[in-house]
Scaffold this active site. Structure first.
Site, short mmCIF file in Angstrom:
data_model
loop_
_atom_site.label_atom_id
_atom_site.label_comp_id
_atom_site.label_asym_id
_atom_site.label_seq_id
_atom_site.Cartn_x
_atom_site.Cartn_y
_atom_site.Cartn_z
N SER A 74 8.99 -43.39 2.11
CA SER A 74 7.55 -43.18 2.06
C SER A 74 7.19 -42.14 0.99
CB SER A 74 7.02 -42.75 3.42
OG SER A 74 7.71 -41.62 3.88
N GLN A 121 5.50 -38.94 -0.03
CA GLN A 121 5.31 -37.82 0.88
C GLN A 121 5.11 -36.53 0.13
OE1 GLN A 121 9.71 -36.71 2.20
NE2 GLN A 121 9.32 -38.88 2.49
N HIS A 131 5.42 -32.05 1.25
CA HIS A 131 5.79 -31.13 2.32
C HIS A 131 4.92 -29.89 2.22
CE1 HIS A 131 9.11 -33.85 2.73
NE2 HIS A 131 9.50 -33.62 1.50
N LYS A 140 9.56 -27.21 3.61
CA LYS A 140 10.69 -28.05 3.25
C LYS A 140 10.78 -28.25 1.74
CE LYS A 140 12.67 -32.58 4.54
NZ LYS A 140 12.45 -33.61 3.53
N GLU A 180 12.74 -28.95 -1.51
CA GLU A 180 13.99 -29.71 -1.58
C GLU A 180 14.47 -29.88 -3.01
OE1 GLU A 180 12.53 -32.99 0.72
OE2 GLU A 180 12.16 -34.23 -1.03
N HIS A 228 5.96 -37.11 -3.80
CA HIS A 228 7.19 -37.72 -4.32
C HIS A 228 7.64 -38.86 -3.41
CE1 HIS A 228 8.45 -34.54 -1.53
NE2 HIS A 228 9.49 -35.30 -1.25
N ARG A 283 2.78 -37.99 5.06
CA ARG A 283 3.02 -39.25 4.35
C ARG A 283 1.77 -39.79 3.65
NH1 ARG A 283 6.19 -39.31 8.79
NH2 ARG A 283 8.42 -39.54 8.38
N LYS A 300 4.37 -45.92 9.10
CA LYS A 300 4.08 -44.78 9.96
C LYS A 300 2.69 -44.23 9.71
CE LYS A 300 8.85 -43.20 10.45
NZ LYS A 300 9.80 -42.19 10.04
ZN LIG Z 1 10.69 -35.06 0.53
#
Ligand SMILES: [Zn+2]
Length: 417
Positions: free
Chosen positions: A98, A100, A102, A125, A127, A265, A284, A290
């Site tokens: 998906s 998304q 954060h 989050k 990453e 991303h 999302r 979802k």
């Molecule tokens: Zn991510």
């Protein structure tokens, strides 16, 4: 200490032995691969949705961290408390994840407090993703303004869902005007995300029907191959149109991106290693059945337009064979070792925080400096936990059959404090 790590069988994962995650997991836990099942993610860490176990005792790693005084570094413990601050993963992506973003730490705490049913995690989050074995495709951050202006001009079907007002506002922005560009992008993207399902599905279908009549140059300039691939996996999904808003990037093996808060991303295909703050906090935006929290998403996104290289995460040499990459967050850093077959013994640098090591290829052996003098075989799928300050004795390459010779490759995650 050797670890047994959990696999997540999300539907987008590569199926059976074609999945790097399946191969690593088979070697890690000595279990057979089910050729019908997707193997999406291997989780190395203490996150409750997939906690790692100590191989020798089956005890959760978290219990061990909390019951031993010296496993985490002093500073690490001060900043993050008695748990690993990071989660280390391998991913094998067959079909897009998906789209998304954060939230940052404060926003994550606020979402968790106000809507714990939807946001189950109060942590941020950030990453870092690194391609492994072959190219890794992703969508990441808003494209430069000129590219989005071009797509909206060329693709009437997209312009019609975004609406005339928003399109006109974006068309009037000078290519280097980031402030007006961000404002116009917010308007365009919000209009797209708030369009009805019928108008999204209709517009996608009309464009898909028009694509075969386009010249091959046009198809290429409108990234039709990517669009069609995603649209056939996610028919009618608003995320298909994101291809025209977000940068499309193909990472070659060893190249990395760092994604801070609010950067939109999506991972599209390939195998990668990922390190992140220990969290599963996702808002999302599409390519998913979802729930999409559109108001939260549209208000939090980083709309700054520009090329993808602003997300590049660099590696610097630590010694002849080891490199490190330290993103601008305290939660994690990574090191990677590539030791040629012909190498003599090698001493891995010692980390001041706890770390997890994943062996990706090669055959070597070492012992870990503790009370036991047990020899540890370093081979693909071996996952090790080292306490803060704990060292391994010099690594020695194993004798190999000529045709099996390969470099030893290890990735190591640790706190960036
Ligand atoms: Zn991510």
């Amino acid at each position: 200490m050797e670890l047994n790590c959990a696999v997540q069988k999300y539907a987008w994962g590569k199926v059976g032995s074609s999945s790097l995650v399946a191969q690593l997991s088979k070697a890690n836990t000595n279990t057979e691969i089910n050729e019908q099942e997707p193997y999406a993610e291997l989780w190395m860490g203490t996150h409750p949705s997939g906690p790692s176990l100590i191989s020798a005792t089956n005890e959760p790693l978290l219990n061990f961290l909390q019951s031993s005084n010296d496993s985490l570094g002093q500073k690490e413990k001060q900043v993050f408390g008695p748990d690993l601050p990071f989660l280390f993963k391998a991913l094998s992506v067959a079909k897009a994840l998906s789209i998304q973003a954060h939230p940052n730490k404060a926003h994550a705490e606020q979402l968790f407090a106000s809507r714990p049913d939807l946001y189950k995690d109060p942590n941020h989050k950030p990453e870092m993703v690194t391609a492994w074995l072959g190219p890794f495709e992703a969508l990441c951050g808003f494209r430069p303004i000129a590219e989005i202006q071009f797509f909206l001009k060329e693709i009437d079907e997209l312009a019609s869902v975004v609406g005339k007002d928003a399109c006109d506002q974006l068309a009037a922005v000078a290519a280097d005007d980031v402030v007006s560009g961000s404002a116009a992008l917010r308007k365009c993207f919000s209009a797209l995300m708030n369009s009805s399902d019928e108008s999204i599905a209709g517009s996608l279908e009309r464009f898909q029907q028009r694509i075969p009549s386009l010249s091959s140059d046009k198809k290429e300039s409108l990234v039709c191959e990517l669009f069609c691939r995603i649209a056939s996996d996610f028919p009618g999904d608003v995320g298909c149109w994101s291809v025209y808003f977000l940068n499309f990037v193909t990472l070659e093996e060893g190249q990395s991106l760092f994604l801070g808060p609010n950067v939109p991303h999506a991972y599209i295909s390939g195998d990668c290693l990922e390190c992140m703050a220990c969290s599963d906090n996702v808002v999302r935006a599409g390519l998913t059945p979802k729930f999409k929290d559109i108001d939260t998403l549209c208000s939090m996104l980083d709309y700054q337009p520009g090329p993808v290289d602003r997300f590049t995460c660099h590696w610097t040499d630590e010694d002849e064979f080891c490199q490190v990459s330290a993103p601008p967050v305290p939660d994690f850093a990574m090191a990677r070792l590539r030791l040629p077959v012909s190498s003599d013994v090698y001493q891995l640098p010692i980390r001041s925080s706890a770390s997890i090591l994943l062996v990706l290829q090669g055959h070597a052996s070492t012992t870990i400096v503790d009370n036991s003098e047990k020899v540890v075989e370093l081979r693909a799928g071996q996952i090790l936990f080292l306490k803060a300050g704990q060292s391994m004795n010099p690594i020695k390459m194993n004798e190999q059959q000529q045709h099996q010779q390969e470099d030893l490759v290890i990735y190591q995650a640790f706190a960036n404090v």
